[in-house]
Enzyme design. Structure first.
Site, PDB file in Angstrom:
ATOM      1  N   GLU A 525       0.886  -1.161   0.000  1.00 26.46           N
ATOM      2  CA  GLU A 525       0.000   0.000   0.000  1.00 26.46           C
ATOM      3  C   GLU A 525       0.913   1.197   0.000  1.00 26.46           C
ATOM      4  O   GLU A 525       1.733   1.340   0.919  1.00 26.46           O
ATOM      5  CB  GLU A 525      -0.785   0.054   1.314  1.00 26.46           C
ATOM      6  CG  GLU A 525      -1.876  -0.959   1.460  1.00 26.46           C
ATOM      7  CD  GLU A 525      -2.990  -0.693   0.498  1.00 26.46           C
ATOM      8  OE1 GLU A 525      -3.178   0.479   0.117  1.00 26.46           O
ATOM      9  OE2 GLU A 525      -3.653  -1.665   0.119  1.00 26.46           O
ATOM     10  N   CYS A 559      -2.186   8.263   4.982  1.00 25.06           N
ATOM     11  CA  CYS A 559      -2.084   8.177   3.521  1.00 25.06           C
ATOM     12  C   CYS A 559      -3.416   8.536   2.882  1.00 25.06           C
ATOM     13  O   CYS A 559      -3.472   8.961   1.742  1.00 25.06           O
ATOM     14  CB  CYS A 559      -1.600   6.806   3.080  1.00 25.06           C
ATOM     15  SG  CYS A 559      -2.413   5.473   3.915  1.00 25.06           S
TER      16      CYS A 559
END
Ligand code: FAD
Length: 920
Positions: A525, A559
């Protein structure tokens, strides 16, 4: 006051609330004649503390002779105790020469929003569940308070349009000789004829008619207030809905009369126990093993419960114990750890998936028991506020249960057999120091792998507590080992020794790992540059609130954080938008995270590189709407900044800064806004605020992100409800979403099983049948397994724009056929490239030119292709080709989660989620 005591608020301290109230009181007292203060407790259920603050202020010499009012909502069961407390206190104050008070009794205006709040959090609803109870409590309060000894110090306002209640209060007041102390109150525009009658009957005391008064500029706020009241009053079950056919001879009247009598009769029996009783530190009730296969999200801690806030206050003072694991300074300990893991892996892999699931469910319970320790460690080690840390524990618990359940999915595939990868290295970041390591570890364990957990250097103890919870729940110490290394060649050795790596970090780190070992099985990720679009059809107030929370929660170090606001048309110049944004950012409490009132804490490190530039340097056309400001000589503590005038293609438009800075861009229309949003190389989260359904539909079709959010915050993904993961450069590897149905199954190899006599025809026929079924039953559908009434959480699969198929020299023609057929089922165009007619370099150049980031590989490829692909973060899907549609179709699709708010102030707007397939 109510609106300020919101979710961020763990600091329910009496001092602070009294302080805020005092500011309001003083402002009001300056007007002439002095404004009568009403304290309204919407959406904040700790009556005790609100009342204590009210009392403390009125006991202060400054306000001792003032009269002020408070509203009690009788749909809250604890309002009766509150009423008694207030009357006792007010009588004493009056006797000592103080002023009187007024109590306005209402039933409560926010039932709809209360229901939403409860459903989203998995909490029990604060108001009673039935109107009968609300009605009965309202009568109990009236009957109890309307007596001469109680109304001496307390004026009572009966604020209701229910004519039965109004009439009853009127008669009680008259019979008991307290009419003079009783006011009737109604709302402007709701029932004008009835208001006139009540005014005439109220024996000279008149009727208090409430109407919002606002500045000209804020006129829409008044309209929306009145509209909400009208909407609420017209809900099924409410009296005003019946008003138009209240013929005393008719059935509606009879039904209302019946309700009234029942309520009067049961008024002394109705419960007065608060309904929100979740008490930490005890694990939440959902923790008890549910073996029926159903999955429920673990509820976060409810900050409205006083004992939970006390628990939190004690937690933040506790410093975590130092990390126990030693830092590996040489490769020796790493090799030994891998040896042990490899030996242990075989037994764990051979453990029945049902037993692995049991162990993972035990981990969930252990994590729940350790919620407090995990939170205090995050507060101190990772600079997380309690409001940010608490949901992270819930997420870790959810991972344990959800991935435990997914272990069962690995059995019983028709045409493929699963083998775990072996030893997986889990390499998490510091910004989610509990949930992300837990997710990586637990998914790997569910799939039957052994795990080496390498914590982020900044937050080793958080990861260690997660590991301790796993060991305590029965995970063998060799099956899960925690190995600390610095991020140098020792760390590199750890990463390159593993059979698979679960990474959450920057795209640059993913690229680095692949450069070390191009054939690495990497599940990463990576970064994001996330934007929220705000159109002229948005509710600006809600949009700004969600934007600020998305941008500056955990100081912008998520994020998923919103880093850009793209304002469509007039929104960009709108003074209202700017004023709200500035106000909202400037009022964020900045400080240490062990202070409960802090909303924005210190960044994890002193801002450097991109973040430092983002906080200090403006580019052409930009100016500060709110200038970031370093606080109190602390280099890590920053008041967040907002830069306006960010230009398309500029540095800030493209660069992830990972900290407390937000950029604002202008777009002429929605199409341009979507283009600006999609122009990022990343595709992690994205949001839109618009109340125009057509606009939202258009956006949802076109936005290129893994997690799309409509009219809500863009952070805080919840397991199963919003599986999390991005598109484009935000994900490296096969790309199944964390907390989604396919994550565990990617952490191994799927080998084809023999079909019939093993002929190509049989294989292709079985594949076609399986593809068709999986397409029909899974991939073509929109899923909403959570099924909330107030928020659609649609999980769906979107076809890739195109897929490249790279065919090795030895490739079996039937396999190539099978792959092309699968792509066709998903309507994905293919670009076929043969290794003997196109070089690796030319092939990569061609697909980069087309913007493709995934290649299906059939047959052998060599390392050069892997290296070239790794440099550009292109995923080579070289898994064996099987006839299993579930596995093969996944290569041509991208997963997407859309989370779409379906209500306004609690009232449901549309039924999109009802159309979705709700699998529970
Ligand atoms: P009714 O129709 O008899 O009662 C409606 C009430 O029943 C509502 O509270 C509703 O939530 C509840 N109810 C309906 N169905 C259910 C169910 N299934 N389960 C549980 N409860 C149910 N409200 C505030 O919260 N704060 C205020 O400061 C406030 N100020 C007000 C001032 C005035 C002048 C007036 C007239 C109202 C005010 N209200 C306030 C709104 C008030 O709380 C009521 O919601 C509204 O007046 C409708 O109640 P009723 O007594 O008129 O009618």
């Amino acid at each position: 006051v109510a609106s300020q005591l919101n979710y961020w608020d763990w600091d329910g301290s009496l001092d602070r609330i009294t302080d805020r109230l005092g500011q309001l009181f003083r402002r009001a007292a300056m007007t002439d004649p002095p404004t009568f203060i009403n304290l309204d407790m919407e959406e904040y259920h700790d009556l005790e503390i609100t009342i204590a603050a009210f009392q403390r202020l009125l006991d202060d010499p400054e306000f001792f002779t003032n009269e002020a009012g408070i509203v009690l909502q009788t749909y809250l069961p604890d309002s009766f105790a509150a009423l008694r407390e207030l009357v006792g206190w007010a009588s004493a104050r009056r006797q000592s020469g103080g002023g009187g008070i007024k109590i306005r009794l209402v039933k409560g205006a926010n039932l709809a929003m209360e229901r939403v709040d409860a459903a989203i959090h998995g909490w029990s609803q604060a108001p009673y569940e039935t109107k009968a109870e609300v009605d009965a409590n309202f009568k109990r309060c009236l009957d109890w308070v309307l007596r001469p000894n109680r109304t001496q110090a307390v004026r009572v306002g009966v604020a209701s349009h229910n004519l039965f209640d109004v009439a009853w209060a009127h008669l009680l007041g008259r019979d008991r000789g307290v009419s003079e102390r009783l006011d009737f109150e109604m709302l402007q525009g709701m029932a004008p004829a009835q208001a006139r009658v009540v005014k005439a009957e109220a024996e000279g005391r008149g009727l208090l008619l409430y109407t919002p008064i606002v500045r000209d500029d804020d006129f829409d706020v008044a309209i929306s207030y009145l509209f909400r009241r009208l909407e609420e009053n017209a809900q099924p079950g409410n009296f005003l809905r019946s008003l138009f056919d209240l013929d005393p001879a008719g059935t509606t009247f009879a039904a209302e009369a019946d309700r009234f009598r029942t309520a009067v009769a049961s008024r002394w029996e109705v419960s007065s126990r608060p309904r929100r009783e979740q008490a930490r530190p005890a694990p939440a009730a959902f923790g008890a093993g549910r073996d029926d296969g159903s999955f429920l999200n673990e509820p976060d801690t409810d900050p409205a419960v006083a004992s939970n806030r006390e628990w939190a206050a004690a937690l933040v003072t506790q410093r975590p114990t130092p990390v126990e694991a030693e830092l590996a300074e040489t490769i020796g300990p790493i090799d030994r750890a891998f040896d042990r893991a490899r030996r242990a892996a075989a037994t764990w892999a051979a453990t029945d998936p049902g037993d692995r699931r049991k162990v993972l469910h035990a981990v969930a319970d252990e994590l729940a028991r350790n919620r407090g320790r995990l939170i205090s460690c995050m507060v101190h080690e990772a600079n997380k506020t309690i409001a940010e840390a608490d949901p992270e524990v819930s997420e870790a618990i959810d991972f344990a249960r959800y991935y435990g359940d997914r272990a069962l999915d690995l059995d019983g595939h028709e045409h493929a057999r699963f083998t775990p990868l072996g030893v997986i290295a889990v390499v998490p970041p510091w910004n989610f120091p509990v949930a992300i390591p837990a997710g990586g570890v637990l998914a790997s364990l569910a799939a039957g792998n052994a795990v080496i957990l390498k914590p982020a250097p900044q937050t080793p103890r958080c990861a260690e507590i997660v590991a301790e919870c796993c060991w305590a729940a029965g995970v063998e110490p060799d099956v899960l080992q925690l190995v600390r290394t610095p991020d140098n060649e020792i760390g590199q050795h750890l990463v390159t020794s593993a059979d698979g790596v679960v990474l959450t970090g920057s795209a640059d780190t993913a690229r680095l790992f692949l450069s070390w070992r191009p054939e690495l099985r990497l599940f990463a990720e990576t970064s994001g540059k996330n934007a929220m679009i705000i159109t002229p059809h948005a509710d600006i107030d809600l949009a700004v609130a969600d934007l600020v929370r998305s941008a500056f929660g955990h100081s912008g170090q998520k994020c998923s954080a919103a880093s850009l606001a793209i304002c469509v048309g007039g929104v960009y110049e709108s003074p209202r938008f700017r004023r709200q944004l500035v106000d909202s950012v400037q009022s964020l409490e900045i400080g240490r995270t062990d202070v409960l009132s802090t909303v924005v804490g210190p960044t994890i490190e002193v801002p450097s590189n991109k973040l430092e530039r983002g906080l200090r340097v403006l580019d052409d056309g930009e100016e500060w709407l709110v200038e970031p400001e370093q606080r109190d000589d602390q280099p890590q503590l920053w008041r967040p900044g907002v830069r306006i005038g960010v230009q398309p293609g500029s540095w800030f438009h493209a660069t992830e800064c990972f900290g407390p800075v937000l950029g604002v861009m202008a777009a002429v229309d929605l199409d341009e806004a979507i283009e600006l949003q999609n122009s990022s190389e990343y595709g992690l989260t994205g949001g839109i605020h618009s109340l125009d359904r057509a606009e939202v539909e258009r956006w949802v079709e076109r936005v290129e992100v893994g997690n799309a959010y409509v009219n809500r915050v863009t952070t805080g993904a919840i397991v199963q409800r919003q599986p999390f993961g991005g598109w484009k450069a935000s994900s490296v590897g096969p790309g199944a979403k964390a907390g989604g149905p396919n994550y565990v199954a990617q952490l191994g190899t799927w080998e084809p099983t023999k079909i019939g006599d093993g002929t190509a025809e049989e294989f292709l026929a079985a594949a076609a049948e399986s593809d068709e079924r999986w397409w029909r039953e899974e991939y073509s559908l929109e899923h909403d397994p959570t099924g909330l009434f107030c928020e659609a959480n649609v999980y769906r699969y979107r076809p890739l724009p195109m897929i490249a198929v790279r065919v090795g020299p030895d490739a079996d023609a039937a396999l190539v056929k099978r792959v092309l057929a699968a792509a066709a089922v998903c309507s994905v165009p293919t670009l076929v490239s043969m290794t003997d007619t196109e070089s690796d370099v030319d092939f990569i150049a061609r697909i980069v030119g087309l913007g493709l980031d995934r290649v299906r590989v059939v047959g052998d490829i060599d390392d050069r292709l892997r290296r070239l692909a790794g440099e550009r973060l292109i995923h080579l899907a070289d898994d064996p080709v099987t006839a299993d549609g579930r596995l093969e179709l996944g290569h041509y699709l991208r997963e997407q989660s859309i989370s779409w708010t379906l209500h306004r102030f609690g009232n449901v707007l549309d039924a999109r989620n009802q159309a979705a397939d709700r699998r529970r």
